[in-house]
Scaffold this active site. Structure first.
Site, mmCIF file in Angstrom:
data_model
loop_
_atom_site.group_PDB
_atom_site.id
_atom_site.type_symbol
_atom_site.label_atom_id
_atom_site.label_comp_id
_atom_site.label_asym_id
_atom_site.label_seq_id
_atom_site.Cartn_x
_atom_site.Cartn_y
_atom_site.Cartn_z
ATOM 1 N N ASP A 1 -4.223 1.303 -1.839
ATOM 2 C CA ASP A 1 -2.958 0.579 -1.951
ATOM 3 C C ASP A 1 -2.805 0.088 -3.388
ATOM 4 O O ASP A 1 -3.759 -0.449 -3.964
ATOM 5 C CB ASP A 1 -2.970 -0.683 -1.070
ATOM 6 C CG ASP A 1 -2.841 -0.396 0.410
ATOM 7 O OD1 ASP A 1 -2.607 0.770 0.783
ATOM 8 O OD2 ASP A 1 -2.971 -1.363 1.196
ATOM 9 N N HIS B 1 0.556 6.615 1.969
ATOM 10 C CA HIS B 1 -0.503 5.948 2.757
ATOM 11 C C HIS B 1 -1.073 6.880 3.820
ATOM 12 O O HIS B 1 -1.437 6.445 4.909
ATOM 13 C CB HIS B 1 0.021 4.633 3.349
ATOM 14 C CG HIS B 1 0.456 3.693 2.283
ATOM 15 N ND1 HIS B 1 -0.352 2.702 1.782
ATOM 16 C CD2 HIS B 1 1.600 3.681 1.557
ATOM 17 C CE1 HIS B 1 0.288 2.092 0.797
ATOM 18 N NE2 HIS B 1 1.475 2.665 0.641
ATOM 19 N N HIS C 1 2.811 -2.014 -3.232
ATOM 20 C CA HIS C 1 3.013 -1.723 -1.799
ATOM 21 C C HIS C 1 3.521 -2.959 -1.034
ATOM 22 O O HIS C 1 4.364 -2.850 -0.164
ATOM 23 C CB HIS C 1 1.690 -1.231 -1.219
ATOM 24 C CG HIS C 1 1.682 -0.895 0.228
ATOM 25 N ND1 HIS C 1 2.663 -0.147 0.851
ATOM 26 C CD2 HIS C 1 0.778 -1.197 1.202
ATOM 27 C CE1 HIS C 1 2.361 -0.008 2.131
ATOM 28 N NE2 HIS C 1 1.243 -0.635 2.369
ATOM 29 N N HIS D 1 -3.699 -8.581 2.683
ATOM 30 C CA HIS D 1 -3.297 -7.811 1.492
ATOM 31 C C HIS D 1 -3.000 -8.769 0.326
ATOM 32 O O HIS D 1 -3.464 -8.565 -0.797
ATOM 33 C CB HIS D 1 -2.037 -6.979 1.774
ATOM 34 C CG HIS D 1 -2.278 -5.696 2.525
ATOM 35 N ND1 HIS D 1 -2.400 -5.650 3.889
ATOM 36 C CD2 HIS D 1 -2.395 -4.415 2.092
ATOM 37 C CE1 HIS D 1 -2.576 -4.380 4.266
ATOM 38 N NE2 HIS D 1 -2.578 -3.611 3.200
ATOM 39 N N TRP E 1 0.799 6.161 9.967
ATOM 40 C CA TRP E 1 1.301 4.827 10.327
ATOM 41 C C TRP E 1 2.558 4.987 11.182
ATOM 42 O O TRP E 1 3.434 5.794 10.832
ATOM 43 C CB TRP E 1 1.618 4.039 9.056
ATOM 44 C CG TRP E 1 1.815 2.586 9.335
ATOM 45 C CD1 TRP E 1 2.990 1.989 9.702
ATOM 46 C CD2 TRP E 1 0.832 1.561 9.305
ATOM 47 N NE1 TRP E 1 2.777 0.648 9.904
ATOM 48 C CE2 TRP E 1 1.463 0.360 9.659
ATOM 49 C CE3 TRP E 1 -0.547 1.548 8.998
ATOM 50 C CZ2 TRP E 1 0.784 -0.861 9.725
ATOM 51 C CZ3 TRP E 1 -1.214 0.341 9.056
ATOM 52 C CH2 TRP E 1 -0.554 -0.843 9.417
ATOM 53 N N HIS F 1 -6.809 6.390 1.609
ATOM 54 C CA HIS F 1 -5.927 6.119 0.469
ATOM 55 C C HIS F 1 -6.176 4.737 -0.123
ATOM 56 O O HIS F 1 -6.796 3.887 0.507
ATOM 57 C CB HIS F 1 -4.454 6.229 0.901
ATOM 58 C CG HIS F 1 -4.024 5.115 1.783
ATOM 59 N ND1 HIS F 1 -4.258 5.083 3.137
ATOM 60 C CD2 HIS F 1 -3.379 3.942 1.500
ATOM 61 C CE1 HIS F 1 -3.768 3.976 3.655
ATOM 62 N NE2 HIS F 1 -3.240 3.252 2.682
ATOM 63 N N GLU G 1 -8.349 2.207 2.171
ATOM 64 C CA GLU G 1 -8.183 2.183 3.632
ATOM 65 C C GLU G 1 -8.455 3.545 4.287
ATOM 66 O O GLU G 1 -8.347 4.586 3.632
ATOM 67 C CB GLU G 1 -6.747 1.730 3.981
ATOM 68 C CG GLU G 1 -6.485 0.288 3.585
ATOM 69 C CD GLU G 1 -5.030 -0.147 3.647
ATOM 70 O OE1 GLU G 1 -4.782 -1.323 3.973
ATOM 71 O OE2 GLU G 1 -4.133 0.664 3.356
#
Ligand SMILES: Nc1ccccc1C(=O)C[C@H](N)C(=O)O
Ligand SMILES: [Zn+2]
Ligand SMILES: [Zn+2]
Length: 207
Positions: free
Chosen positions: A53, A47, A57, A159, A17, A51, A171
């Site tokens: 969440d 992440h 998060h 989310h 990310w 992975h 994800e």
């Protein structure tokens, strides 16, 4: 039984990310020094790669990784094919899709084409989809992109909406080679007591 590995490889230089911790593996205590073994050390974001969440998060009062029900991450899952050009995934896109009796759904968009770089634009989940999926009995959704919201989103409406509807998030799967249909999914998070997310080894099995 056939096993399909749907996890991203964890390797130095892999995409993460934007702005997040780079993945790093090194042998920090080599055999020549320890006298018996090679021992590695890892530096990584929770992440990284494929992975899950935890609600913490995106919600300070949300559950941590260790509080999640492991049953979510093992069991029957349906892989659904969606067009890669898709802007967003809404009820409209799924109205012809059979989700009866499905608790885990994996969306195969193939929108993340070059796995060596982080994608700039991804299809996202429309927040209105969450109550629709929940009503169908869905408890887990997985995607082959790194977020259920647009990359630049700060409010993270999908989310939040998924969480409010009791749907958990998986994800950055790799689904290119997976034929849409029914499988057994295994994608267990690490027992990170306070974790906000956790890398998983995600596999699909089929008899
Ligand atoms: N690592 C980040 C750093 C900054 C901002 C967002 C993220 C994310 O991870 C968001 C993404 N939706 C995720 O759950 O993986
Ligand atoms: Zn995440
Ligand atoms: Zn996320």
């Amino acid at each position: 039984m056939r096993i399909f590995d749907i996890s991203r490889k964890l390797v130095n230089g892999m995409p993460v990310w934007p702005g997040d911790t780079a993945f790093q593996y090194e042998v920090s205590w080599p055999m020549e020094e320890s006298g018996s073994v090679n021992v590695g050390r890892l530096e990584l974001s929770t992440h990284t790669g494929t992975h899950v969440d935890a609600p913490f998060h995106f919600d300070n009062d949300g559950k941590r990784i260790s509080e999640l029900d492991l049953n979510l991450y093992i069991g029957p899952a349906r892989v659904i094919d969606l067009p890669p050009e898709i802007e967003s995934i809404s009820i409209e896109e799924l109205k012809e899709v059979d989700l009866d009796g499905v608790t885990r759904v994996l969306f195969r968009t193939c929108a993340w084409k070059n796995g060596t770089v982080f994608p700039e634009k991804i299809p996202h989940i429309e927040p209105e989809l969450a109550p629709y999926l929940a009503k169908k009995g869905i408890r887990l959704i997985g995607l082959d992109v790194p977020s259920v919201d647009p990359i630049d989103s700060k409010e993270l409406p999908a989310h939040h909406s998924l969480n409010e509807n009791g749907i958990h998030i998986l994800e950055s799967l790799i689904l290119d080679k997976i034929v849409p249909g029914d499988y057994e999914l295994i994608a267990l998070p690490l027992p990170l007591v306070e974790g906000d997310g956790s890398p998983v080894r995600a596999i699909l099995r089929q008899w």
